[in-house]
Design a protein around this motif. Structure first.
Motif, PDB file in Angstrom:
ATOM      1  N   TYR A  44       0.784  -1.229   0.000  1.00  0.00           N
ATOM      2  CA  TYR A  44       0.000   0.000   0.000  1.00  0.00           C
ATOM      3  C   TYR A  44       0.823   1.290   0.000  1.00  0.00           C
ATOM      4  O   TYR A  44       0.261   2.371  -0.152  1.00  0.00           O
ATOM      5  N   CYS A  83      -5.802   4.886   4.100  1.00  0.00           N
ATOM      6  CA  CYS A  83      -4.385   4.945   4.449  1.00  0.00           C
ATOM      7  C   CYS A  83      -4.153   5.124   5.948  1.00  0.00           C
ATOM      8  O   CYS A  83      -3.137   4.664   6.486  1.00  0.00           O
ATOM      9  N   TYR A 114      -7.645   3.989  -0.938  1.00  0.00           N
ATOM     10  CA  TYR A 114      -7.461   3.101   0.197  1.00  0.00           C
ATOM     11  C   TYR A 114      -7.622   3.884   1.497  1.00  0.00           C
ATOM     12  O   TYR A 114      -7.460   5.104   1.537  1.00  0.00           O
ATOM     13  N   CYS A 136      -0.342   5.197  -0.680  1.00  0.00           N
ATOM     14  CA  CYS A 136      -0.603   5.976   0.532  1.00  0.00           C
ATOM     15  C   CYS A 136       0.541   6.891   0.961  1.00  0.00           C
ATOM     16  O   CYS A 136       0.330   7.857   1.695  1.00  0.00           O
ATOM     17  N   TRP A 141      -4.281   1.699   7.366  1.00  0.00           N
ATOM     18  CA  TRP A 141      -3.053   0.991   6.962  1.00  0.00           C
ATOM     19  C   TRP A 141      -1.878   1.396   7.831  1.00  0.00           C
ATOM     20  O   TRP A 141      -1.166   0.535   8.394  1.00  0.00           O
ATOM     21  N   ILE A 157       1.417  10.605   4.938  1.00  0.00           N
ATOM     22  CA  ILE A 157       0.571   9.886   3.980  1.00  0.00           C
ATOM     23  C   ILE A 157      -0.332  10.866   3.246  1.00  0.00           C
ATOM     24  O   ILE A 157      -0.519  12.010   3.681  1.00  0.00           O
ATOM     25  N   SER A 201      -7.283   9.022  -0.785  1.00  0.00           N
ATOM     26  CA  SER A 201      -6.826   7.873  -1.560  1.00  0.00           C
ATOM     27  C   SER A 201      -7.974   6.889  -1.701  1.00  0.00           C
ATOM     28  O   SER A 201      -8.955   6.936  -0.950  1.00  0.00           O
TER      29      SER A 201
END
Length: 333
Positions: free
Chosen positions: A247, A282, A280, A251, A285, A274, A278
């Motif tokens: 990732y 992040c 994702y 990120c 994560w 980061i 996104s």
């Protein structure tokens, strides 16, 4: 003149026959040398494979994957079986360490530092030593980091030992090189029970050469425990590596370079930035990376403190961390 050139050619012929059977072994973050004893099997040192169950094998001509099928910590030997073996893979003939004599010429072959292939050193047998029930060949042929696990051969190219260790002499004297007699490797191949012992041959030799004491024994146990903690941490670190790499491209804006692994940046205040948006999550994560990394940090900090109480030198712990790619600038703050 004629005798000299014949001898030189003979040595070159021996090396040319041995090299195709010698391989670089990568076990986790550790590297060393091994050599084929059958077309589908290699011998190496137990300390090369550590706690890993699978390894990568690289010869001059091919790459293989393999698994550790037998481990003998007491003799510092390991037997590896190759997946999808090539029936044409060259392998070496095994002799006996008991047949060598002081003054006999021998050749050590390996991958210095685990990456420099075709490293060949010539020397003589200085003596045969026995520690516990392990027969060792003392030689002045150079055995360096990465050469461990490679073959020690005679002038016929027959294996007489497995290059294993360099032991520091007492009172600053020059270190001595040792190979484990191949007889122990033959026993491992034949399926005999692996030798288990509280100490490795190298530890036994250090006691013999430098004198055993309660303090040195305590330091030795501390070093063994520290190494065991690192081996466990490496497995967790590999999982974090994979998650970070998966990732980070989506990120990550920036990460401070503070150690052997990119995600060590999470140990630093503001070490990781980061992206704000996104596809994702992040934040999640990064939070999961921090949590997993904190588990490793807690374990290593505790292990370092235990090591210090046992008298393990800071430089020794630092070198062990570097071998496992677990060094960070903040460990000794």
């Amino acid at each position: 003149m004629s005798d000299s050139s014949t001898s030189a050619r003979s040595l070159e012929d021996v090396v040319a026959r041995v090299l195709p059977a010698v391989a670089s072994i990568q076990a986790g973050s550790g590297r060393g040398t091994g050599f084929f004893v059958r077309s589908d099997s290699l011998l190496t040192n137990a300390h090369v494979v550590g706690s890993e169950s699978t390894v990568r094998i690289q010869t001059a001509a091919k790459q293989y994957q393999g698994r550790v099928v037998r481990l003998s910590p007491g003799t510092d030997l390991a037997l590896i079986q190759v997946y999808n073996a090539d029936p044409q893979q060259p392998y070496l003939s095994l002799g006996s360490g008991r047949s060598v004599r002081a003054g006999q010429e021998v050749i050590a072959v390996g991958f210095a530092l685990g990456v420099l292939s075709n490293t060949v050193t010539r020397g003589i047998v200085s003596a045969l030593r026995t520690t516990r029930s392990v027969l060792l060949i003392q030689t002045d042929a150079a055995i360096n980091p990465g050469n461990s696990g490679g073959p020690l051969v005679d002038r016929d190219g027959t294996v007489v030992g497995v290059n294993s260790m360099r032991v520091n002499g007492a009172q600053g004297s020059e270190g001595l090189a040792f190979a484990v007699a191949i007889d122990h490797g033959t026993e491992l191949l034949q399926g005999n029970a692996p030798l288990t012992a509280a100490a490795t041959p190298a530890q036994d030799l250090n006691r013999m050469m430098n004198g055993s004491s309660e303090t040195s024994d305590l330091r030795e146990r501390g070093e063994t425990e520290y190494r065991r903690t690192l081996e466990q941490a490496v497995r967790s670190a590999a999982q974090i590596d994979d998650y970070w790499d998966r990732y980070s491209k989506s990120c990550l804006v920036s990460a401070a370079r503070v150690g052997d692994r990119s995600w060590f940046a999470v140990f630093e205040p503001n070490g990781v930035r980061i992206v704000a948006t996104s596809a994702y999550n992040c934040e999640t994560w990064l939070g999961e990376v921090r949590t997993a990394a904190e588990g490793i940090r807690t374990a290593l900090v505790a292990a370092s403190e235990t090591g210090r109480r046992h008298g393990v030198y800071p430089g020794v712990m630092r070198d062990l961390r570097r071998q496992h790619r677990l060094d960070w600038t903040g460990w000794e703050r």
